[in-house]
Design an enzyme around this catalytic site. Structure first.
Site, PDB file in Angstrom:
ATOM      1  N   LYS A  23       0.831  -1.213   0.000  1.00  7.94           N
ATOM      2  CA  LYS A  23       0.000   0.000   0.000  1.00  7.94           C
ATOM      3  C   LYS A  23       0.862   1.258   0.000  1.00  7.94           C
ATOM      4  O   LYS A  23       0.486   2.271  -0.590  1.00  7.94           O
ATOM      5  CB  LYS A  23      -0.907  -0.008   1.230  1.00  7.94           C
ATOM      6  CG  LYS A  23      -1.603   1.309   1.480  1.00  7.94           C
ATOM      7  CD  LYS A  23      -1.782   1.572   2.957  1.00  7.94           C
ATOM      8  CE  LYS A  23      -2.046   3.031   3.209  1.00  7.94           C
ATOM      9  NZ  LYS A  23      -1.064   3.685   4.056  1.00  7.94           N
ATOM     10  N   ASN A  24       2.000   1.207   0.653  1.00 11.19           N
ATOM     11  CA  ASN A  24       2.817   2.422   0.741  1.00 11.19           C
ATOM     12  C   ASN A  24       3.829   2.555  -0.398  1.00 11.19           C
ATOM     13  O   ASN A  24       4.708   3.396  -0.365  1.00 11.19           O
ATOM     14  CB  ASN A  24       3.506   2.510   2.102  1.00 11.19           C
ATOM     15  CG  ASN A  24       2.498   2.849   3.191  1.00 11.19           C
ATOM     16  OD1 ASN A  24       1.365   3.243   2.889  1.00 11.19           O
ATOM     17  ND2 ASN A  24       2.885   2.693   4.442  1.00 11.19           N
ATOM     18  N   CYS A 121      -4.436   8.882   8.003  1.00 10.99           N
ATOM     19  CA  CYS A 121      -4.814   8.520   9.371  1.00 10.99           C
ATOM     20  C   CYS A 121      -4.451   9.612  10.371  1.00 10.99           C
ATOM     21  O   CYS A 121      -3.420  10.259  10.244  1.00 10.99           O
ATOM     22  CB  CYS A 121      -4.120   7.220   9.761  1.00 10.99           C
ATOM     23  SG  CYS A 121      -4.763   5.813   8.872  1.00 10.99           S
ATOM     24  N   ARG A 126       0.922  15.368  11.353  1.00 11.28           N
ATOM     25  CA  ARG A 126       1.240  15.061   9.960  1.00 11.28           C
ATOM     26  C   ARG A 126       1.284  16.308   9.062  1.00 11.28           C
ATOM     27  O   ARG A 126       0.555  16.408   8.067  1.00 11.28           O
ATOM     28  CB  ARG A 126       0.287  14.000   9.409  1.00 11.28           C
ATOM     29  CG  ARG A 126       0.232  12.772  10.281  1.00 11.28           C
ATOM     30  CD  ARG A 126      -0.445  11.613   9.616  1.00 11.28           C
ATOM     31  NE  ARG A 126       0.421  10.914   8.678  1.00 11.28           N
ATOM     32  CZ  ARG A 126       0.038   9.901   7.918  1.00 11.28           C
ATOM     33  NH1 ARG A 126      -1.203   9.471   7.990  1.00 11.28           N
ATOM     34  NH2 ARG A 126       0.869   9.303   7.100  1.00 11.28           N
ATOM     35  N   ASP A 312       4.327   1.248  11.710  1.00  8.80           N
ATOM     36  CA  ASP A 312       3.095   0.603  11.233  1.00  8.80           C
ATOM     37  C   ASP A 312       2.961  -0.847  11.715  1.00  8.80           C
ATOM     38  O   ASP A 312       1.897  -1.436  11.634  1.00  8.80           O
ATOM     39  CB  ASP A 312       3.061   0.640   9.700  1.00  8.80           C
ATOM     40  CG  ASP A 312       3.311   2.034   9.172  1.00  8.80           C
ATOM     41  OD1 ASP A 312       2.475   2.904   9.422  1.00  8.80           O
ATOM     42  OD2 ASP A 312       4.366   2.261   8.557  1.00  8.80           O
ATOM     43  N   ARG A 420      -8.621   0.686   3.172  1.00 13.67           N
ATOM     44  CA  ARG A 420      -7.590   1.562   2.585  1.00 13.67           C
ATOM     45  C   ARG A 420      -6.277   0.803   2.406  1.00 13.67           C
ATOM     46  O   ARG A 420      -5.484   1.141   1.528  1.00 13.67           O
ATOM     47  CB  ARG A 420      -7.345   2.772   3.494  1.00 13.67           C
ATOM     48  CG  ARG A 420      -8.392   3.849   3.354  1.00 13.67           C
ATOM     49  CD  ARG A 420      -7.917   5.169   3.934  1.00 13.67           C
ATOM     50  NE  ARG A 420      -6.535   5.431   3.606  1.00 13.67           N
ATOM     51  CZ  ARG A 420      -5.618   5.864   4.472  1.00 13.67           C
ATOM     52  NH1 ARG A 420      -5.943   6.102   5.716  1.00 13.67           N
ATOM     53  NH2 ARG A 420      -4.394   6.091   4.082  1.00 13.67           N
TER      54      ARG A 420
HETATM   55  N1  EPU Z   1       6.711  15.063   9.005  1.00  5.87           N
HETATM   56  C1  EPU Z   1       6.778  16.417   9.213  1.00  5.87           C
HETATM   57  N2  EPU Z   1       6.662  17.254   8.127  1.00  5.87           N
HETATM   58  C2  EPU Z   1       6.482  16.781   6.865  1.00  5.87           C
HETATM   59  C3  EPU Z   1       6.429  15.378   6.662  1.00  5.87           C
HETATM   60  C4  EPU Z   1       6.540  14.543   7.753  1.00  5.87           C
HETATM   61  O1  EPU Z   1       6.941  16.868  10.349  1.00  5.87           O
HETATM   62  O2  EPU Z   1       6.375  17.595   5.919  1.00  5.87           O
HETATM   63  C5  EPU Z   1       6.775  14.145  10.163  1.00  5.87           C
HETATM   64  C6  EPU Z   1       5.449  13.420  10.376  1.00  5.87           C
HETATM   65  O3  EPU Z   1       4.529  14.208  11.093  1.00  5.87           O
HETATM   66  C7  EPU Z   1       5.885  12.160  11.118  1.00  5.87           C
HETATM   67  C8  EPU Z   1       7.270  11.899  10.538  1.00  5.87           C
HETATM   68  O4  EPU Z   1       7.707  13.104   9.917  1.00  5.87           O
HETATM   69  O5  EPU Z   1       5.979  12.434  12.490  1.00  5.87           O
HETATM   70  C9  EPU Z   1       7.332  10.777   9.545  1.00  5.87           C
HETATM   71  O6  EPU Z   1       6.412  11.025   8.491  1.00  5.87           O
HETATM   72  P1  EPU Z   1       6.667  10.498   7.002  1.00  5.87           P
HETATM   73  O7  EPU Z   1       6.725  11.672   6.091  1.00  5.87           O
HETATM   74  O8  EPU Z   1       7.816   9.556   7.027  1.00  5.87           O
HETATM   75  O9  EPU Z   1       5.356   9.687   6.762  1.00  5.87           O
HETATM   76  P2  EPU Z   1       4.399   9.701   5.490  1.00  5.87           P
HETATM   77  O10 EPU Z   1       5.186   9.726   4.240  1.00  5.87           O
HETATM   78  O11 EPU Z   1       3.326  10.697   5.678  1.00  5.87           O
HETATM   79  C10 EPU Z   1       4.396   7.113   5.168  1.00  5.87           C
HETATM   80  C11 EPU Z   1       3.352   6.048   5.204  1.00  5.87           C
HETATM   81  C12 EPU Z   1       2.887   5.823   6.625  1.00  5.87           C
HETATM   82  C13 EPU Z   1       4.082   5.425   7.471  1.00  5.87           C
HETATM   83  C14 EPU Z   1       5.178   6.481   7.371  1.00  5.87           C
HETATM   84  C15 EPU Z   1       6.439   6.106   8.118  1.00  5.87           C
HETATM   85  C16 EPU Z   1       2.306   6.314   3.065  1.00  5.87           C
HETATM   86  C17 EPU Z   1       1.105   6.703   2.284  1.00  5.87           C
HETATM   87  N3  EPU Z   1       2.234   6.457   4.377  1.00  5.87           N
HETATM   88  O12 EPU Z   1       3.750   8.276   5.645  1.00  5.87           O
HETATM   89  O13 EPU Z   1       1.982   4.735   6.580  1.00  5.87           O
HETATM   90  O14 EPU Z   1       3.689   5.289   8.812  1.00  5.87           O
HETATM   91  O15 EPU Z   1       5.512   6.728   5.989  1.00  5.87           O
HETATM   92  O16 EPU Z   1       6.951   4.907   7.620  1.00  5.87           O
HETATM   93  O17 EPU Z   1       3.294   5.853   2.511  1.00  5.87           O
HETATM   94  C18 EPU Z   1       0.189   3.413   7.286  1.00  5.87           C
HETATM   95  O18 EPU Z   1       0.448   2.678   6.315  1.00  5.87           O
HETATM   96  O19 EPU Z   1      -0.662   3.113   8.168  1.00  5.87           O
HETATM   97  C19 EPU Z   1       0.891   4.692   7.408  1.00  5.87           C
HETATM   98  C20 EPU Z   1       0.515   5.644   8.255  1.00  5.87           C
END
Ligand code: EPU
Length: 443
Positions: A23-24, A121, A126, A312, A420
Site C-alpha cells: 500500500k505504501n 490517518c 502530519r 506501522d 484503505r
Molecule cells: N513530518 C513532518 N513534516 C512533513 C512530513 C513529515 O513533520 O512535511 C513528520 C510526520 O509528522 C511524522 C514523521 O515526519 O511524524 C514521519 O512522516 P513520514 O513523512 O515519514 O510519513 P508519510 O510519508 O506521511 C508514510 C506512510 C505511513 C508510514 C510512514 C512512516 C504512506 C502513504 N504512508 O507516511 O503509513 O507510517 O511513511 O513509515 O506511505 C500506514 O500505512 O498506516 C501509514 C501511516
C-alpha cells in the site's frame, strides 16, 4: 466508513492467505507513471481504496487507468495528461496523503498543479512543511487557496538543488525524487528515508530512465534527465500487511501462512516476533507465522525509521503483547499520537498505560512535548468482546485482531477505513476460520 462487523472471537486463526503489493508503494508508483508520456504497467496491485483514490485523481488529469483486479495489473496511460478542474480535485480533499506527491510530476508535465487538502490517518499532526519547503527549493511557487488546497506553479521549470531533511521522512524523500528526476542539473538529498518502498520507487524511476544513487549515509543523488519512458514493474509485497497477519496469528494462538511475504524487508520484525515467542518459517513462496504454544514473552521496543522497527508494525503487535507474560514497553518515536487505539483494548480487558515520557533509549522528537507516545502493557490479560469504533487504518486492524482474540462477541464499527490498506480482509479472515459477519454497509 460506517460498516460494522460482528466478530465472535476466541478462535485461533489458521490457514493460508495471500498478500499482494505494498500500500505504501503502489500509489507512489502510479504517480511516477505521470512523469512519462508513455504508458506504464504496474503488477501485483492490491484492490485497496488508496489505489482507487489515486486512479480517480489520475483520471481527472486525463490519464487512462485500467485495472485487472484478478491479475493485479494496472495500466496507466498518461499520454494526454491535462490540467484537472479545481472543483473536481477538491472533491478528493481529505481522502489520502498521496495527492501532495502529484506536485513534481504535474509541474514537469504541465507547469502547474492544484493539490487538495490531504487526509490520511489521524496518528499525529502530519504536517507537510518538509514537502512545501522542498518544492520551493526546486523553484516552485506555492499559493494557498481560499477554498482549500494549494496551487503550485513553476513556469521556468524545476532546478536541481541540495536538500537536508530534518527527519528522514518517507513522503518528503519521495517528493524530492519525483521532483528531481526531471529537474535541471543535479540534486543531493541528505538525511533521506531509505524504506524498501522508497528503494522500489527508485527501481521504477530507474526503469523509466532516471539516474539515482543511494549512499549508505542516507544521501540520495539524482541527475536530472529530459525525458522518461514508461515502465513495467512488479510491486514489492506489503510487509505491513504481512506483519499484521503475523501478529494476528500470535494474538489468537493461531497459524497463518502469508503467501507473498518475503524475509529481507521484514528482518527487524522477525527478530522481535521471535523474541516475543512467535515462531516462523521462511518458504520460497511466503512465510508461515505461528504461536508455538506456551507463554509469550514481554519486550521493550522502540519504533523507528528503516531499518528500525516500523511504526506501522507497532499497533497490531501491541495486541499480541497484551497476551505476553510480564510488562512490555513500547516507545513510539515516529508519530506523536499513535496509541489512541489502546483505549478500546483497555475496554476489552487489556491493561495498557500511556506515558508522555520517552520510555526508551532513543532520542525522540516528542519527549518534552506533552504527547502520550510511550505505552506500558501488562500481560497476559484475557480480552472480552466489546463494541468498539476504529480510529485509523492500523489501529482498526488491531481492533479486529483484539476482537478475534477475545472471548464473546464484538461489534467493530468504521471498518471501511481498513480497506484503505488491507485487501479483501473479511474474505481473508473467513478463510482463516474467523467467525465474522458484515452487518451493515452504507455507501
Ligand atoms: N513530518 C513532518 N513534516 C512533513 C512530513 C513529515 O513533520 O512535511 C513528520 C510526520 O509528522 C511524522 C514523521 O515526519 O511524524 C514521519 O512522516 P513520514 O513523512 O515519514 O510519513 P508519510 O510519508 O506521511 C508514510 C506512510 C505511513 C508510514 C510512514 C512512516 C504512506 C502513504 N504512508 O507516511 O503509513 O507510517 O511513511 O513509515 O506511505 C500506514 O500505512 O498506516 C501509514 C501511516
Amino acid at each position: 466508513m460506517d460498516s460494522v462487523v460482528r466478530v465472535n472471537g476466541g478462535k485461533a486463526l489458521s490457514g493460508r492467505i495471500h498478500v499482494r503489493g505494498a500500500k505504501n508503494f503502489v500509489p507512489k508508483a502510479m504517480v511516477a507513471a505521470l512523469l512519462s508520456d508513455k504508458p506504464s504497467e504496474l503488477r501485483n496491485v492490491p484492490q485497496i481504496s488508496d489505489v482507487d483514490i489515486v486512479s480517480g485523481l489520475l483520471r481527472l488529469h486525463g490519464v487512462e487507468v485500467a485495472y485487472d483486479v484478478d491479475r493485479g495489473i494496472l495500466t496507466i496511460d498518461p499520454t494526454l495528461v491535462t490540467s484537472a478542474q479545481v472543483e473536481a480535485v477538491g472533491e478528493h480533499a481529505g481522502s489520502s496523503r498521496i495527492p501532495i506527491l502529484f506536485c513534481g510530476p504535474l509541474l514537469h508535465r504541465l507547469g502547474q498543479a492544484h493539490i487538495p487538502d490531504l487526509g490520511g490517518c489521524e496518528i499525529g499532526g502530519r504536517p507537510i512543511d518538509f514537502h512545501l519547503r522542498i518544492l520551493e527549493e526546486f523553484g516552485a511557487c506555492i499559493e494557498k487557496q481560499e477554498g482549500g488546497g494549494i496551487h503550485i506553479s513553476a513556469p521556468k521549470g524545476l532546478e536541481g538543488t541540495t536538500i537536508r531533511l530534518p527527519y528522514p521522512s518517507v513522503g518528503a524523500t519521495e517528493q524530492t525524487l519525483l521532483a528531481a528526476v526531471q529537474a535541471r542539473g543535479k540534486t543531493e538529498l541528505r538525511g533521506a528515508a531509505i524504506e524498501p518502498e522508497i528503494l522500489d520507487l527508485i527501481n521504477v524511476l530507474q526503469k523509466m530512465g532516471a539516474i539515482i544513487s543511494v549512499d549508505i549515509d542516507r544521501t540520495i543523488r539524482i541527475e536530472g534527465v529530459d525525458h522518461l519512458d514508461g515502465y513495467v514493474h512488479r510491486a514489492l509485497p506489503d510487509r505491513i500487511e504481512a506483519a499484521s497477519w503475523a501478529s494476528a496469528a500470535l494474538a489468537t494462538r493461531g497459524d497463518i501462512f502469508v503467501e507473498g511475504a518475503v524475509q529481507p524487508d521484514m528482518t527487524t520484525f522477525l527478530n522481535v516476533f521471535r523474541k516475543v515467542g512467535g515462531a516462523f518459517e521462511v518458504h520460497h513462496d511466503g512465510i508461515r507465522f505461528y504461536h508455538p504454544g506456551g507463554q509469550l514473552h514481554s519486550i521493550a521496543l522502540e519504533t523507528n525509521v528503516h531499518p528500525g522497527f516500523m511504526t506501522d508494525w507497532q499497533q497490531p503487535l501491541v495486541v499480541a503483547l497484551t497476551q505476553a507474560q510480564g510488562i512490555s514497553i513500547v516507545h513510539e518515536t515516529v508519530y506523536e499520537n499513535r496509541f489512541g487505539f489502546t483505549k478500546a483494548l483497555n475496554q476489552m480487558g487489556a491493561q495498557i498505560q500511556l506515558y508522555r515520557e520517552c520510555l526508551g533509549g532513543l532520542e525522540c522528537r516528542f519527549g518534552q512535548r506533552n504527547f502520550f507516545h510511550s505505552a506500558v502493557i501488562l500481560g497476559p490479560t484475557p480480552l472480552r468482546g466489546a463494541d468498539i469504533a476504529i480510529p485509523d487504518l492500523r489501529g482498526g486492524f488491531s481492533h479486529l485482531i483484539a476482537a478475534l482474540a477475545a472471548s464473546g462477541t464484538s461489534h467493530v464499527s468504521g471498518i471501511g477505513m481498513i480497506s484503505r490498506g488491507y485487501e479483501n480482509f473479511i474474505g481473508k479472515l473467513r478463510a482463516l476460520g474467523a467467525d465474522i459477519d458484515l452487518i451493515d454497509r452504507s455507501e
